[in-house]
Design a protein around this motif. Structure first.
Motif, short mmCIF file in Angstrom:
data_model
loop_
_atom_site.label_atom_id
_atom_site.label_comp_id
_atom_site.label_asym_id
_atom_site.label_seq_id
_atom_site.Cartn_x
_atom_site.Cartn_y
_atom_site.Cartn_z
N ASP A 138 -1.05 -4.12 10.03
CA ASP A 138 -2.00 -5.19 10.18
C ASP A 138 -2.71 -5.66 11.43
O ASP A 138 -3.82 -5.58 11.88
N PRO A 139 -1.50 -5.81 12.62
CA PRO A 139 -2.01 -5.97 13.89
C PRO A 139 -2.85 -4.89 14.39
O PRO A 139 -3.68 -5.28 15.54
N VAL A 140 -2.58 -3.77 14.29
CA VAL A 140 -3.22 -2.62 14.79
C VAL A 140 -4.57 -2.50 14.31
O VAL A 140 -5.62 -2.36 14.68
N ALA A 141 -4.81 -2.60 12.88
CA ALA A 141 -6.00 -2.60 12.35
C ALA A 141 -6.94 -3.51 12.78
O ALA A 141 -8.08 -3.40 12.82
N VAL A 145 -10.43 -1.85 14.23
CA VAL A 145 -11.75 -2.28 13.62
C VAL A 145 -11.80 -4.04 13.46
O VAL A 145 -11.21 -4.53 12.63
N PRO A 146 -12.53 -4.46 14.38
CA PRO A 146 -12.55 -6.02 14.64
C PRO A 146 -13.24 -6.60 13.28
O PRO A 146 -14.04 -5.99 12.64
N GLY A 147 -12.37 -7.53 12.78
CA GLY A 147 -12.66 -8.38 11.60
C GLY A 147 -11.98 -7.84 10.36
O GLY A 147 -12.06 -8.27 9.24
N VAL A 148 -11.63 -6.41 10.28
CA VAL A 148 -10.64 -6.05 9.41
C VAL A 148 -9.18 -6.05 9.35
O VAL A 148 -8.38 -6.39 10.30
N ARG A 149 -8.61 -6.57 8.29
CA ARG A 149 -7.23 -7.15 7.78
C ARG A 149 -6.68 -5.99 7.01
O ARG A 149 -7.38 -5.70 5.80
N THR A 150 -5.41 -5.64 6.99
CA THR A 150 -4.77 -5.12 5.87
C THR A 150 -3.87 -5.77 4.88
O THR A 150 -3.41 -5.35 3.90
N ALA A 151 -3.41 -6.89 5.51
CA ALA A 151 -2.60 -7.84 4.74
C ALA A 151 -2.99 -9.25 4.90
O ALA A 151 -3.36 -9.61 6.02
N GLY A 152 -2.87 -10.22 4.18
CA GLY A 152 -3.07 -11.61 4.22
C GLY A 152 -3.13 -12.34 2.84
O GLY A 152 -2.66 -11.97 1.92
N THR A 153 -3.49 -13.59 2.90
CA THR A 153 -3.35 -14.54 1.74
C THR A 153 -4.27 -14.26 0.69
O THR A 153 -5.47 -13.91 1.14
N GLU A 160 -2.30 -10.41 -0.49
CA GLU A 160 -3.14 -9.25 -0.72
C GLU A 160 -3.08 -8.38 0.28
O GLU A 160 -2.89 -8.75 1.65
N TYR A 161 -3.16 -6.92 -0.29
CA TYR A 161 -2.92 -5.71 0.78
C TYR A 161 -3.81 -4.81 0.48
O TYR A 161 -4.13 -4.47 -0.69
#
Length: 214
Positions: A138-141, A145-153, A160-161
């Motif tokens: 997630d930190p690399v993503a 790609v600014p604004g994009v997350r791979t993991a979060g609430t 959610e992943y």
């Protein structure tokens, strides 16, 4: 607690996201496999920031609205059609003679895999969709790609992943809402505000598995 609430919820399919000349941004979910079967939904944010969910059934709307944030939720019998070079989504592709216009319809044409999409294709699917892997990258993503997350609430004590396995550019798209043309195809800017992350600014159609866990 139900059996469904105890296990991981997995949604496999595609997400397509693009902007329009009216300032409205559209995020389409095209799900082939899910706890609710195959379905399509649409998340729409207009230039004023009003966020609308269009979902085909109440059970889908309830789940999505509990996971993301909306100002309005509507039940619309969305379907997906394959067209040459792309996809069409809506509750009708053509106005019935003398009848009301469809509540929503969109068409998009997909291009080739992006450079990032080719890299992601090389990652084994089982790893690419693993919650542990997606938490680690997630930190690399966020940087790539600014604004994009791979993991979060995902709300309600859930996580959610987003496990993306391919990315294709969208080379053209159009959308109509309640009979109104939303305007010329454009980037997804500013970012949408439905959940913990946005889609890329460059219009894209991504293959992915989304996992929601408690």
């Amino acid at each position: 607690m139900t059996a469904r609430s105890r296990r991981a919820e997995r949604f496999t399919g595609r997400i397509g996201a693009f902007g329009t000349g009216s300032g409205t941004r559209v995020v389409l979910g095209l799900w082939e496999r899910s706890p609710f079967g195959a379905f399509a939904d649409a998340m729409i944010e207009d230039a004023r920031g009003h966020r609308t969910l269009l979902a085909p059934r109440a059970e889908v709307a309830d789940f999505v609205a509990a996971t993301y944030s909306f100002d309005e939720v509507r039940i619309v019998p969305l379907r997906v059609w394959r067209i040459r070079g792309g996809l069409a989504v809506g509750d009708g592709m053509h106005d019935a003679g003398g009848g009301a216009a469809p509540a929503f319809r969109a068409r998009l044409l997909a291009g080739r895999l992006t450079p990032l999409g080719r890299v992601l294709r090389a990652v084994p699917s089982r790893l690419a969709t693993s919650p542990a892997w997606l938490t680690a990258v997630d930190p690399v993503a966020r940087i790539l790609v600014p604004g994009v997350r791979t993991a979060g609430t995902a709300g309600g004590g859930r996580r959610e992943y987003y496990g993306v396995t391919a990315v294709r550019s969208i080379v053209w798209a159009e959308a109509h809402l309640d009979g109104r043309d939303l305007g010329a195809f454009g980037p997804l800017a500013p970012p949408v505000r439905f959940g913990f992350g946005s889609a890329p600014a460059s219009p894209a159609l991504v293959d992915l598995t989304t996992t929601v866990t408690r």
